[in-house]
Motif scaffolding. Structure first.
Motif, PDB file in Angstrom:
ATOM      1  N   SER A 341       0.819  -1.203   0.000  1.00 58.42           N
ATOM      2  CA  SER A 341       0.000   0.000   0.000  1.00 58.42           C
ATOM      3  C   SER A 341       0.858   1.260   0.000  1.00 58.42           C
ATOM      4  CB  SER A 341      -0.920  -0.025   1.216  1.00 58.42           C
ATOM      5  OG  SER A 341      -1.658   1.151   1.285  1.00 58.42           O
ATOM      6  N   TYR A 342       1.912   1.269   0.851  1.00 64.55           N
ATOM      7  CA  TYR A 342       2.790   2.449   0.876  1.00 64.55           C
ATOM      8  C   TYR A 342       3.430   2.658  -0.493  1.00 64.55           C
ATOM      9  CZ  TYR A 342       2.499   2.218   5.968  1.00 64.55           C
ATOM     10  OH  TYR A 342       2.052   2.187   7.249  1.00 64.55           O
ATOM     11  N   MET A 344       2.230   2.122  -3.245  1.00 65.68           N
ATOM     12  CA  MET A 344       1.284   2.728  -4.179  1.00 65.68           C
ATOM     13  C   MET A 344       1.124   4.211  -3.904  1.00 65.68           C
ATOM     14  SD  MET A 344       0.291   0.314  -6.118  1.00 65.68           S
ATOM     15  CE  MET A 344      -0.885   1.321  -6.983  1.00 65.68           C
ATOM     16  N   GLY A 345       1.796   4.709  -2.881  1.00 66.82           N
ATOM     17  CA  GLY A 345       1.670   6.123  -2.551  1.00 66.82           C
ATOM     18  C   GLY A 345       0.552   6.406  -1.562  1.00 66.82           C
ATOM     19  N   ALA A 346       0.080   5.361  -0.868  1.00 70.46           N
ATOM     20  CA  ALA A 346      -0.967   5.587   0.132  1.00 70.46           C
ATOM     21  C   ALA A 346      -0.336   6.150   1.400  1.00 70.46           C
ATOM     22  CB  ALA A 346      -1.689   4.285   0.447  1.00 70.46           C
ATOM     23  N   THR A 347      -1.063   7.007   2.100  1.00 72.34           N
ATOM     24  CA  THR A 347      -0.576   7.509   3.383  1.00 72.34           C
ATOM     25  C   THR A 347      -0.839   6.444   4.445  1.00 72.34           C
ATOM     26  OG1 THR A 347      -2.680   8.461   3.965  1.00 72.34           O
ATOM     27  CG2 THR A 347      -1.170   9.854   2.745  1.00 72.34           C
ATOM     28  N   GLU A 350      -4.582   6.059   5.137  1.00 72.55           N
ATOM     29  CA  GLU A 350      -5.252   5.361   4.027  1.00 72.55           C
ATOM     30  C   GLU A 350      -4.938   3.873   4.084  1.00 72.55           C
ATOM     31  OE1 GLU A 350      -5.382   8.816   0.560  1.00 72.55           O
ATOM     32  OE2 GLU A 350      -3.609   7.586   0.786  1.00 72.55           O
ATOM     33  N   THR A 351      -3.679   3.558   4.380  1.00 72.30           N
ATOM     34  CA  THR A 351      -3.289   2.153   4.466  1.00 72.30           C
ATOM     35  C   THR A 351      -4.042   1.446   5.586  1.00 72.30           C
ATOM     36  OG1 THR A 351      -1.107   2.725   3.651  1.00 72.30           O
ATOM     37  CG2 THR A 351      -1.314   0.635   4.783  1.00 72.30           C
ATOM     38  N   LYS A 354      -7.887   1.260   4.478  1.00 71.05           N
ATOM     39  CA  LYS A 354      -8.284   0.481   3.297  1.00 71.05           C
ATOM     40  C   LYS A 354      -7.635  -0.887   3.207  1.00 71.05           C
ATOM     41  CE  LYS A 354      -9.438   4.415   0.480  1.00 71.05           C
ATOM     42  NZ  LYS A 354      -9.159   5.157  -0.736  1.00 71.05           N
ATOM     43  N   VAL A 355      -6.543  -1.098   3.898  1.00 70.71           N
ATOM     44  CA  VAL A 355      -5.865  -2.390   3.769  1.00 70.71           C
ATOM     45  C   VAL A 355      -5.803  -3.124   5.110  1.00 70.71           C
ATOM     46  CG1 VAL A 355      -3.688  -3.531   3.216  1.00 70.71           C
ATOM     47  CG2 VAL A 355      -4.519  -1.679   1.778  1.00 70.71           C
ATOM     48  N   PRO A 358      -9.524  -3.803   6.883  1.00 69.72           N
ATOM     49  CA  PRO A 358     -10.265  -4.869   6.204  1.00 69.72           C
ATOM     50  C   PRO A 358      -9.613  -6.237   6.379  1.00 69.72           C
ATOM     51  CG  PRO A 358     -10.092  -2.970   4.773  1.00 69.72           C
ATOM     52  CD  PRO A 358      -9.238  -2.678   5.973  1.00 69.72           C
TER      53      PRO A 358
END
Lengths: 455, 279
Positions: A341-342, A344-347, A350-351, A354-355, A358
């Motif tokens: 996730s990181y 992909m540029g997720a903060t 967000e990680t 969303k990851v 879940p």
């Protein structure tokens, strides 16, 4: 006496192990053995242990039965057949034997005590002797079995399996036993009060008339006010514990430095160790008056015992259950998913959102369900802070009552064990049990449905 | 398959230390420039004074024995080392002339430009569709559902996975085979349309057939992306890359056209490694 038996048991087991091992060592010098000497030693020890434990387990109750029957033989059947009088007599006899009887025993009682003492000594010797004989037989059998070909390892493995299976069945059988004992009393209750009235009645007032001339106490057994009270308090508790516990877990697992985490997590878990009585008087003596005052300032009428006070404190109590378990499951999410996730540029948030959450969802649901079960079953805080009045209300500022509080109130003090009031406690217990069972089943289904197959 | 000849080099391969502290490459075909990069994990000096130029639209392979620093260097290029608290990076890395360790640079934007594929396939425990849509969603690349659908389909097609999964876009990405999962991760990385794609031993968890599939894919993707791969397999480096860099004990020993590194290396250590004398 049993101490002597246990000492003999330990001695024989140790002797069996050492002899078995040394015999195997000797045999191993001439030829390669199937099992290592330590397994032969263990096998001999088991051959001693099993018969001796069986003798103790069967002999002691059987001995007690014979001793008591003999000692009570001199009394009238009317005394002996009634279980209450019988146990009173036995207490007297044992007191006489131990020299602790106050006053002078009657001749009949003295005779019984003498019989008891002599029979007891005889039974003890018999159990001890039988045990030792069986132990020695086991020792002889075990030592004879030691040979190059003998598969001692297989036998020891089988014994380990049996011990573990016994432990598992004890746990399961205890549960089943408790369920059935509650179930039988519940059936007796439903012979007096119809299940429909019980489940759907809107009024709860379990006081029944003790004397015929007492007024106004016919008893009402509708559990709906208890259901709403329990749900109200549990909901408040989870509104507090759910977000705080989950956010605390996320902070500890994802954001906190290892150093902070290493001391913050134990402190959080101490919260789970505070006795609920202590939390209860915090709720009753600090929080409830404060709520009442603040409510007064806002022009709200807050009862001095309110669902809100109990719910808030109960929420504090279950925070560690939510946070500690959630923290564990969040930590169990593989780092590779976060890296993905990181990358992909997720903060970070967000990680997490969303990851990580879940992926940890199933475990978080179990944590919540455990917390809810704890909250539903909690008694002391509610007794002290929420009151006893069975109000049918959803207003958190009023006094309410719960299943557990009513069970405790009904069963504390002297009770007639065949009145509808007393029996209703078992019916409440059964409904409560059914409720938490349902919760657990739902939780299991959710976990099964959403369990993510990572790794 | 080896299109080594038509990759023009800005300069002949040099001793890396010689061009330390030169801060930018003048050649427009150079995508990534690293100068005097050092990485410390706590007290451990994991990467020593690495300088290299990576040309665009080509595959550059980092080879070397385990623990030689090649993955560490790869993780510097999208600042994934930031997630390791004890890691410290010094030196200068530029992508298209922009210093990626500049304090004003947003690491989120950097990682949107520099995608990464990991050693072990790590699809999110979500549907195939959601795996691809993840990046475009967080970077707001699609204005509506239709655009998002298009990005997902295009990315899957470019990763050569669309035909295999077009009927199960709603199934979990973790239910695919290992090779499909890795191509899903590649599709996920290209969905945000990065300039550079980093691959950290992307085939080491895959069987030979899946590996061949990924290698074909790298060859196709190099038309549009600058690719840097770390690999343990010298054959793989020889098959897919145009340029190769050999790392040893945290030092960049030698870099240059793949053909030259594998046939006529300048350094004796490179010679020993590729002939199998160590590593």
């Amino acid at each position: 006496m049993n101490l002597i038996f246990l000492a003999g048991l330990a001695l024989l087991v140790a002797v069996g192990f050492l002899f078995g091992r040394s015999r195997a060592n000797v045999a191993a010098q001439s030829e390669a053995m199937h099992s290592r000497p330590v397994y032969h030693g263990a096998f001999v020890a088991i051959a001693v242990l099993v018969p001796m434990v069986l003798v103790l387990a069967l002999g002691v109750p059987a001995g007690n039965h014979i001793v008591e029957t003999q000692a009570l033989g001199g009394f009238a059947p009317s005394l002996v057949d009634d279980s209450l009088k019988r146990s009173a007599l036995l207490r007297d006899i044992i007191a006489v034997v131990n020299g602790q009887y106050s006053g002078n025993p009657t001749p009949a009682l003295q005779r019984a005590a003498d019989t008891y003492a002599s029979m007891r000594a005889f039974a003890n010797t018999l159990v001890l002797g039988t045990g030792l004989v069986f132990g020695l037989l086991g020792l002889a059998y075990g030592l004879r079995a030691v040979s190059v070909r003998f598969r001692a390892r297989t036998q020891v493995e089988r014994f380990v399996k049996v011990v573990l299976a016994v432990a598992a069945s004890v746990a399961v059988l205890t549960t089943i036993g408790i369920v059935f004992s509650v179930l039988f009393e519940t059936v007796r209750f439903f012979e007096r009060v119809s299940p429909l009235e019980f489940l759907f009645g809107l009024h709860w007032s379990p006081q029944t008339a003790i004397r015929a001339d007492q007024a106004g106490s016919s008893g009402a057994f509708g559990i709906v006010p208890l259901v709403t009270g329990t749900l109200l308090i549990t909901t408040i508790a989870m509104l507090i514990a759910g977000p705080i516990g989950l956010f605390a877990a996320i902070y500890l697992a994802e954001y906190a430095t290892p150093r902070f985490r290493s001391w913050a997590k134990p402190i959080l878990e101490i919260l789970a160790g505070i006795p609920t009585v202590v939390l209860g008087f915090f709720a009753a003596l600090s929080l409830a008056p404060w709520l009442r005052e603040s409510g007064g300032i806002l022009g709200l009428d807050v009862a001095s015992e309110s669902a809100l006070a109990a719910g808030v404190v109960m929420g504090m109590m279950v925070i560690p259950f939510v946070s500690s378990l959630s923290d564990d499951v969040i930590n169990a999410v593989p780092q590779s998913l976060r890296d993905g996730s990181y990358a992909m540029g997720a903060t970070k948030s967000e990680t997490v959102k969303k990851v990580v959450l879940p992926a940890a969802f199933a475990g978080i649901v179990s944590a919540f369900m455990l917390a809810i079960s704890r909250a539903v079953g909690e008694t002391m805080i509610v007794v002290m802070a929420a009151g006893l009045a069975a109000n049918l209300t959803f207003n958190p500022l009023e006094a309410v009552t719960t299943f557990t509080v009513q069970i405790k109130t009904i069963l504390v003090g002297d009770q007639e064990f065949d009145s509808a009031k007393t029996l209703s406690a078992f019916a409440l217990g059964f409904v409560l049990f059914f409720f938490t069972l349902t919760l657990n089943v739902i939780a299991l289904q959710i976990v099964k449905r959403y369990r993510e197959q990572y790794d | 398959m080896n299109a080594v000849a038509n990759i023009e080099l800005p300069q002949p391969a040099r001793e890396p230390a010689a061009d330390a502290h030169v801060t930018s490459a003048t050649d427009p075909h150079i995508k990534v420039v690293a100068r005097s990069v050092n990485v410390f994990y706590g007290d451990k000096h994991a990467l020593k004074d690495v300088s290299i130029d990576v040309p665009e639209r080509s595959v550059t392979a980092f080879i070397g024995p385990s623990g030689c620093g090649k993955s560490t260097f790869l993780r510097c290029i999208n600042r994934m080392n930031d997630t390791i608290p004890i890691a410290r990076v010094s030196g200068r890395i530029e992508i298209e002339g922009q210093d990626i360790y500049d304090s004003s640079l947003d690491v989120v934007q950097l990682r949107a430009r520099v995608g990464m594929v990991f050693q072990k396939p790590n699809p999110f425990p979500k549907s195939v569709y959601e795996n691809i849509a993840y990046g475009p969603r967080i970077h707001g690349l699609a204005r509506n559902k239709g655009e998002l659908d298009e990005i997902v389909v295009t990315s899957l097609k470019r990763a050569g996975l669309f035909e295999e999964v077009k009927d199960r876009l709603g199934d979990s990405g973790t239910g695919l085979s290992g090779g499909q999962q890795q191509r899903l991760c590649i599709a996920r990385a290209i969905a945000v349309n990065p300039d550079v794609i980093l691959m950290d031993e992307p085939c080491s968890a895959l069987d030979p057939i899946a590996t061949a599939r990924i290698e074909e894919l790298m060859d196709e993707l190099r038309e549009n992306f600058t690719m840097i791969i770390v690999t343990h397999s010298m054959q793989q480096a020889a098959r897919v890359s145009q340029r190769t860099a050999f790392f040893h004990l945290g030092v960049l020993v030698e870099s240059g056209p793949t053909e030259k590194i594998f046939t006529n290396p300048d350094d004796q250590r490179t010679q020993d490694y590729i002939t199998g004398r160590f590593g």
